[in-house]
Structure formats: structure tokens, C-alpha cells
Design a protein around this motif. Structure first.
Motif, PDB file in Angstrom:
ATOM      1  N   LEU A 138       8.089  -1.626   0.386  1.00  0.00           N
ATOM      2  CA  LEU A 138       7.368  -2.189  -0.758  1.00  0.00           C
ATOM      3  C   LEU A 138       6.468  -1.129  -1.390  1.00  0.00           C
ATOM      4  N   VAL A 139       6.253  -1.278  -2.689  1.00  0.00           N
ATOM      5  CA  VAL A 139       5.324  -0.383  -3.382  1.00  0.00           C
ATOM      6  C   VAL A 139       4.365  -1.228  -4.209  1.00  0.00           C
ATOM      7  N   TRP A 140       3.089  -0.998  -4.023  1.00  0.00           N
ATOM      8  CA  TRP A 140       2.084  -1.668  -4.862  1.00  0.00           C
ATOM      9  C   TRP A 140       1.715  -0.722  -5.996  1.00  0.00           C
ATOM     10  N   CYS A 141       1.621  -1.260  -7.193  1.00  0.00           N
ATOM     11  CA  CYS A 141       1.278  -0.426  -8.336  1.00  0.00           C
ATOM     12  C   CYS A 141      -0.099  -0.818  -8.873  1.00  0.00           C
ATOM     13  N   ASN A 142      -0.994   0.156  -8.897  1.00  0.00           N
ATOM     14  CA  ASN A 142      -2.316   0.023  -9.526  1.00  0.00           C
ATOM     15  C   ASN A 142      -3.222  -1.064  -8.973  1.00  0.00           C
ATOM     16  N   GLU A 143      -3.171  -1.277  -7.685  1.00  0.00           N
ATOM     17  CA  GLU A 143      -4.214  -2.123  -7.092  1.00  0.00           C
ATOM     18  C   GLU A 143      -5.408  -1.199  -6.815  1.00  0.00           C
ATOM     19  N   GLU A 144      -5.707  -0.910  -5.564  1.00  0.00           N
ATOM     20  CA  GLU A 144      -6.826  -0.001  -5.282  1.00  0.00           C
ATOM     21  C   GLU A 144      -6.460   1.447  -5.640  1.00  0.00           C
ATOM     22  N   ASP A 145      -5.243   1.844  -5.270  1.00  0.00           N
ATOM     23  CA  ASP A 145      -4.750   3.176  -5.624  1.00  0.00           C
ATOM     24  C   ASP A 145      -3.616   3.042  -6.630  1.00  0.00           C
ATOM     25  N   HIS A 146      -3.272   4.152  -7.283  1.00  0.00           N
ATOM     26  CA  HIS A 146      -2.158   4.102  -8.227  1.00  0.00           C
ATOM     27  C   HIS A 146      -0.929   3.526  -7.522  1.00  0.00           C
ATOM     28  N   LEU A 147      -0.644   4.103  -6.339  1.00  0.00           N
ATOM     29  CA  LEU A 147       0.509   3.637  -5.582  1.00  0.00           C
ATOM     30  C   LEU A 147       0.137   3.411  -4.131  1.00  0.00           C
ATOM     31  N   ARG A 148       0.694   2.390  -3.561  1.00  0.00           N
ATOM     32  CA  ARG A 148       0.669   2.205  -2.117  1.00  0.00           C
ATOM     33  C   ARG A 148       2.132   2.060  -1.705  1.00  0.00           C
ATOM     34  N   LEU A 149       2.565   2.891  -0.778  1.00  0.00           N
ATOM     35  CA  LEU A 149       3.949   2.857  -0.314  1.00  0.00           C
ATOM     36  C   LEU A 149       3.929   2.264   1.078  1.00  0.00           C
ATOM     37  N   ILE A 150       4.722   1.224   1.281  1.00  0.00           N
ATOM     38  CA  ILE A 150       4.606   0.418   2.501  1.00  0.00           C
ATOM     39  C   ILE A 150       5.969   0.203   3.152  1.00  0.00           C
ATOM     40  N   SER A 151       6.012   0.384   4.487  1.00  0.00           N
ATOM     41  CA  SER A 151       7.212   0.011   5.234  1.00  0.00           C
ATOM     42  C   SER A 151       6.766  -0.984   6.291  1.00  0.00           C
ATOM     43  N   MET A 152       7.448  -2.097   6.424  1.00  0.00           N
ATOM     44  CA  MET A 152       7.043  -3.094   7.419  1.00  0.00           C
ATOM     45  C   MET A 152       8.213  -3.957   7.857  1.00  0.00           C
ATOM     46  N   GLN A 153       8.105  -4.486   9.041  1.00  0.00           N
ATOM     47  CA  GLN A 153       9.124  -5.420   9.530  1.00  0.00           C
ATOM     48  C   GLN A 153       8.585  -6.186  10.727  1.00  0.00           C
ATOM     49  N   MET A 154       9.258  -7.264  11.078  1.00  0.00           N
ATOM     50  CA  MET A 154       8.847  -8.052  12.229  1.00  0.00           C
ATOM     51  C   MET A 154       9.119  -7.247  13.509  1.00  0.00           C
ATOM     52  N   GLY A 155       8.335  -7.508  14.556  1.00  0.00           N
ATOM     53  CA  GLY A 155       8.539  -6.840  15.841  1.00  0.00           C
ATOM     54  C   GLY A 155       7.809  -5.509  15.934  1.00  0.00           C
ATOM     55  N   GLY A 156       8.091  -4.768  16.991  1.00  0.00           N
ATOM     56  CA  GLY A 156       7.303  -3.572  17.301  1.00  0.00           C
ATOM     57  C   GLY A 156       8.025  -2.248  17.131  1.00  0.00           C
ATOM     58  N   ASP A 157       9.127  -2.241  16.379  1.00  0.00           N
ATOM     59  CA  ASP A 157       9.896  -1.005  16.267  1.00  0.00           C
ATOM     60  C   ASP A 157       9.254  -0.013  15.298  1.00  0.00           C
ATOM     61  N   LEU A 158       8.240   0.678  15.796  1.00  0.00           N
ATOM     62  CA  LEU A 158       7.482   1.617  14.967  1.00  0.00           C
ATOM     63  C   LEU A 158       8.364   2.760  14.463  1.00  0.00           C
ATOM     64  N   LYS A 159       9.312   3.189  15.289  1.00  0.00           N
ATOM     65  CA  LYS A 159      10.181   4.293  14.876  1.00  0.00           C
ATOM     66  C   LYS A 159      10.935   3.944  13.583  1.00  0.00           C
ATOM     67  N   GLN A 160      11.502   2.772  13.573  1.00  0.00           N
ATOM     68  CA  GLN A 160      12.280   2.370  12.396  1.00  0.00           C
ATOM     69  C   GLN A 160      11.378   2.226  11.160  1.00  0.00           C
ATOM     70  N   VAL A 161      10.203   1.643  11.365  1.00  0.00           N
ATOM     71  CA  VAL A 161       9.266   1.435  10.259  1.00  0.00           C
ATOM     72  C   VAL A 161       8.811   2.783   9.689  1.00  0.00           C
ATOM     73  N   TYR A 162       8.463   3.695  10.589  1.00  0.00           N
ATOM     74  CA  TYR A 162       7.949   5.003  10.186  1.00  0.00           C
ATOM     75  C   TYR A 162       9.035   5.831   9.488  1.00  0.00           C
ATOM     76  N   LYS A 163      10.218   5.814  10.083  1.00  0.00           N
ATOM     77  CA  LYS A 163      11.344   6.561   9.526  1.00  0.00           C
ATOM     78  C   LYS A 163      11.633   6.130   8.080  1.00  0.00           C
ATOM     79  N   ARG A 164      11.598   4.827   7.856  1.00  0.00           N
ATOM     80  CA  ARG A 164      11.857   4.293   6.515  1.00  0.00           C
ATOM     81  C   ARG A 164      10.800   4.775   5.536  1.00  0.00           C
ATOM     82  N   LEU A 165       9.540   4.768   5.978  1.00  0.00           N
ATOM     83  CA  LEU A 165       8.467   5.210   5.082  1.00  0.00           C
ATOM     84  C   LEU A 165       8.626   6.693   4.745  1.00  0.00           C
ATOM     85  N   VAL A 166       8.916   7.503   5.744  1.00  0.00           N
ATOM     86  CA  VAL A 166       9.037   8.945   5.532  1.00  0.00           C
ATOM     87  C   VAL A 166      10.193   9.241   4.558  1.00  0.00           C
TER      88      VAL A 166
END
Ligand SMILES: Nc1ncnc2c1ncn2[C@@H]1O[C@H](COP(=O)(O)OP(=O)(O)OP(=O)(O)O)[C@@H](O)[C@H]1O
Ligand SMILES: NC(=[NH2+])NCCC[C@H](N)C(=O)O
Length: 355
Positions: A218-246
Motif C-alpha cells: 500500500l502507498v499513502w499519498c500526502n498524509e503526514e509525509d508525501h509518501l508512505r510505502l507499506i508492506s503488510m500481511q497476516m501472520g508473522g512472516d517478516l521475511k516476506q513482508v520486508y522483501k516485498r517492501l524492499v
């Protein structure tokens, strides 16, 4: 020179803060000496000390209480920003330099809770400011529209798992908006800290959210910052979440230029987000540890973690679900910021199991 009306507001604000029992970093570091040294200063955008501190003056329950109305404010008002930065980011001194960007080896992070006993969901986000545009309080309505257009057209070029749609806040039904907020995908409306900082002008113009089909990127546009880039999912798989964001950030950085400072790293509206801008968090249930909230906070802070409520900052936990992220974002690499959350959460789970 700063005009008389602003000086009057500044003096009143300073007195209000002094007379209060505010626990904010603003109150702690805005001494009479610093106040007198800064009250007559202005950035080339015309921002004054009042623009930096008005959120913390109006909201005495602020934890921090200060924002940078424009990038130059970090230098012009350094006598106030620097000690706050040092306090928040674990001793990042005014002589320190934030390290170069380094996402590290994305393959080395694991699943925080393979059995699914504690972690409800995992999220990693970062913030970006677009080069060539000032921060929120100095943006014109035309700039908000232009930025939204740039962001939505750029993101429409994303492919594969990141492919999605941009939804402007303008014209979005209240039900859809509320559902996205309740599901933890969208920023809330009417944040009093941001409003007092003059960051919500022309709302909802220029604001919006992009997300892929699964709502894992997900990407937020012009809330607190111009952009917020977000990766998230259910459960604890940090590797998958982080990899997607990178993957996403590397792709988007090829398409949009972002503001960066040699000493402070990536630039954001709030000094708590400077540097890596990375906040990695889990939604987690730790019933035994959380039986004593003060104790949970004390243990979390030992691992440089913060404790937030279920709906994010300034909210309470619902159903025993806490949002626990890395606290500092500066003076370490992106990888280390995420690893700090990873290692701390692993310890908290270990302690919970032992109780
Ligand atoms: N691990 C997580 N799983 C699911 N939702 C999360 C997680 N962490 C945060 N959220 C949700 O993200 C939304 C935004 O939270 P919040 O505003 O506290 O943080 P942020 O977006 O990182 O920005 P900021 O730190 O500037 O407030 C909230 O709905 C919150 O519940
Ligand atoms: N979203 C943020 N920038 N959070 C950090 C600080 C928020 C608010 N200004 C406070 O001091 O409590």
C-alpha cells in the motif's frame, strides 16, 4: 524578522508549555535559552519556530511535540531539533551522520511466529518526501493535486504482485474510507497533532491510497509525509513482508526522486521518522506480559521497542492486541532497524512463553 503577532503567539505558547505538566520532548528541550535564540528566526519559506512547535503547544499530551514545516527548519532550528533527535533516536548526536541506505540481505529474516500463537499480523513501512516539493504546511493546493497525479501515474506502472489501483480520498465514500481504516490499511482522518501542525490544509485534496489486490502493498499519498510505502500481511512472516517492501521501494526510487540530507538521511515531516524512516511492527497478543502494561513497556524499551494500541499511535489496545515496533529509525541501517524489531519481538515471545 518575525512579525509581532507571531512573537506574541510564541511567547504565549512558551508560557503555556512551561506552566504545563507536559511530558513531551518539546517541553524538555525548549529551554528559555533555546527559545530566545530561535524565536526571531525564519526559514527561506517563511517558517518560524511557531510552525515547528504549535502542535506540541496545542496538544500537551504529545510525546514529541514538534514537526519540521520545511526541510530547512531542521538546520535553522537545530538547537531545538538536535537534542530531540538525540533523545528519541538513542543518542544520535549532532555530530553524527546517518549511515548510507542499506536494506541488507532480505533472505536472512525469518518468520517471527511460525506456529501462529502470538503474532496477528506484520507490517513494515517507510516514508518519503518528493524532491522539489516543500513539506505539508508549505504546500499549495495546486501542488497537492500535482503530487497526487504524479504518484498515481507512477504507481500505475508497477507490475506483478505490486500491481494495483490508486484511490483518491476525494470522492471516496465514508463507508469505504472507514472500512479501510478499521482494517488497518488507511490513515485516520482528523489527527489533531497533524491538524495543529498545519498539515491537513485542503484535505482531502491530494490525499489518497494505492494498494494491490491483496492489500499487502500500500502507498499513502500526502498524509503526514508525501509518501508512505507499506508492506503488510497476516501472520508473522517478516521475511516476506520486508522483501516485498524492499522490491517496491527499489522500483519506485527509479521513478521518483526523494529528498535526502547528508547528515539526517531521508527527510520526513516528523523528526521521529528521519534517517531510515522505517517502522517495522507486529500486531501481537502477549496476555501474560501485558497483564501489567507498565511492565510490558519497560521490557519493550529494553529492546528499543515501542508499544502502541491496536489502531496505531495514540490509541488503546483492543482485545489484547498491541502494535509493537522498533522505536528509533536513525543512526542505523534499514536492515538493522527491522532486525531490532525482529530480535526484540523474539525476546518478548520467549519471556511470554516462560511466564
Ligand atoms: N503489524 C501491524 N499489523 C496490522 N496493522 C498494523 C500493524 N502495525 C500498524 N498497523 C496499522 O497501521 C495503521 C497506522 O498506524 P500508525 O498511524 O500508528 O502508524 P504509521 O502508519 O506507521 O505512522 P505514524 O508512525 O506516523 O503514526 C493503523 O491502523 C495500525 O493499526
Ligand atoms: N506519527 C508521528 N510522527 N508520530 C510521532 C509524534 C506524534 C505527535 N506529534 C506526538 O508528539 O505525540
Amino acid at each position: 524578522m518575525v512579525d509581532a503577532a507571531t512573537i506574541e503567539k510564541l511567547e504565549a505558547g512558551f508560557s503555556k508549555l512551561q506552566a504545563s505538566d507536559s511530558k513531551s520532548l518539546l517541553k524538555k528541550y525548549l529551554t528559555k535559552e533555546v527559545f530566545d535564540a530561535l524565536k526571531n528566526k525564519k526559514t527561506s519559506f517563511g517558517s518560524t519556530l511557531l510552525d515547528c512547535i504549535q502542535s506540541g503547544v496545542e496538544n500537551l499530551d504529545s510525546g514529541v511535540g514538534i514537526y519540521a514545516p520545511d526541510a530547512e527548519a531542521y538546520t535553522v532550528f537545530a538547537d531545538l531539533f538536535d537534542p530531540i533527535i538525540e533523545d528519541y533516536h538513542n543518542g544520535f548526536k549532532k555530530t553524527d551522520k546517518h549511515p548510507a541506505k542499506n536494506w541488507g540481505d532480505v533472505e536472512t529474516l525469518g518468520n517471527l511466529d511460525p506456529a501462529g500463537e502470538f503474532v496477528v499480523s506484520t507490517r513494515v513501512r517507510c516514508g518519503r518526501s518528493m524532491e522539489g516539493y516543500p513539506l505539508n504546511p508549505c504546500l499549495t493546493e495546486a501542488q497537492y493535486k500535482e503530487m497526487e497525479e504524479k504518484v498515481s501515474s507512477t504507481l500505475s506502472g508497477l507490475e506483478g504482485e505490486l500491481k494495483g489501483t490508486f484511490y483518491p480520498l476525494t470522492g471516496m465514500s465514508k463507508e469505504t474510507q472507514q472500512q479501510l481504516i478499521d482494517d488497518h490499511f488507511l490513515f485516520k482522518e482528523g489527527d489533531r497533532f497533524l491538524q495543529a501542525a498545519n498539515a491537513c490544509r485542503f484535505w482531502p485534496t491530494g490525499r489518497g491510497i494505492y494498494h494491490n489486490e491483496n492489500k499487502t502493498f500500500l502507498v499513502w499519498c500526502n498524509e503526514e509525509d508525501h509518501l508512505r510505502l507499506i508492506s503488510m500481511q497476516m501472520g508473522g512472516d517478516l521475511k516476506q513482508v520486508y522483501k516485498r517492501l524492499v522490491t517496491a521501494v527499489n522500483d519506485i526510487e527509479k521513478r521518483i526522486l526523494f529528498s535526502h540530507d547528508d547528515r539526517l538521511g531521508l527527510l520526513t515531516f516528523c523528526p521521529t521518522n528521519l534517517g531510515t524512516t522505517v517502522r517495522a511492527s507486529v500486531h501481537i497478543k502477549l496476555p501474560k506480559l501485558a497483564a501489567d502494561k507498565a511492565k510490558l513497556e519497560e521490557i519493550a524499551s529494553k529492546y528499543h521497542l515501542q508499544v502502541r494500541g491496536t489502531r496505531g499511535e495514540h490509541t488503546e489496545a483492543e482485545g489484547g492486541v498491541y502494535d509493537i515496533p522498533n522505536k528509533r529509525r536513525m543512526g542505523l541501517t534499514e536492515y538493522d532497524a527491522v532486525k531490532e524489531m525482529h530480535d526484540g519481538i523474539a525476546e518478548l515471545i520467549k519471556i511470554e512463553k516462560s511466564l
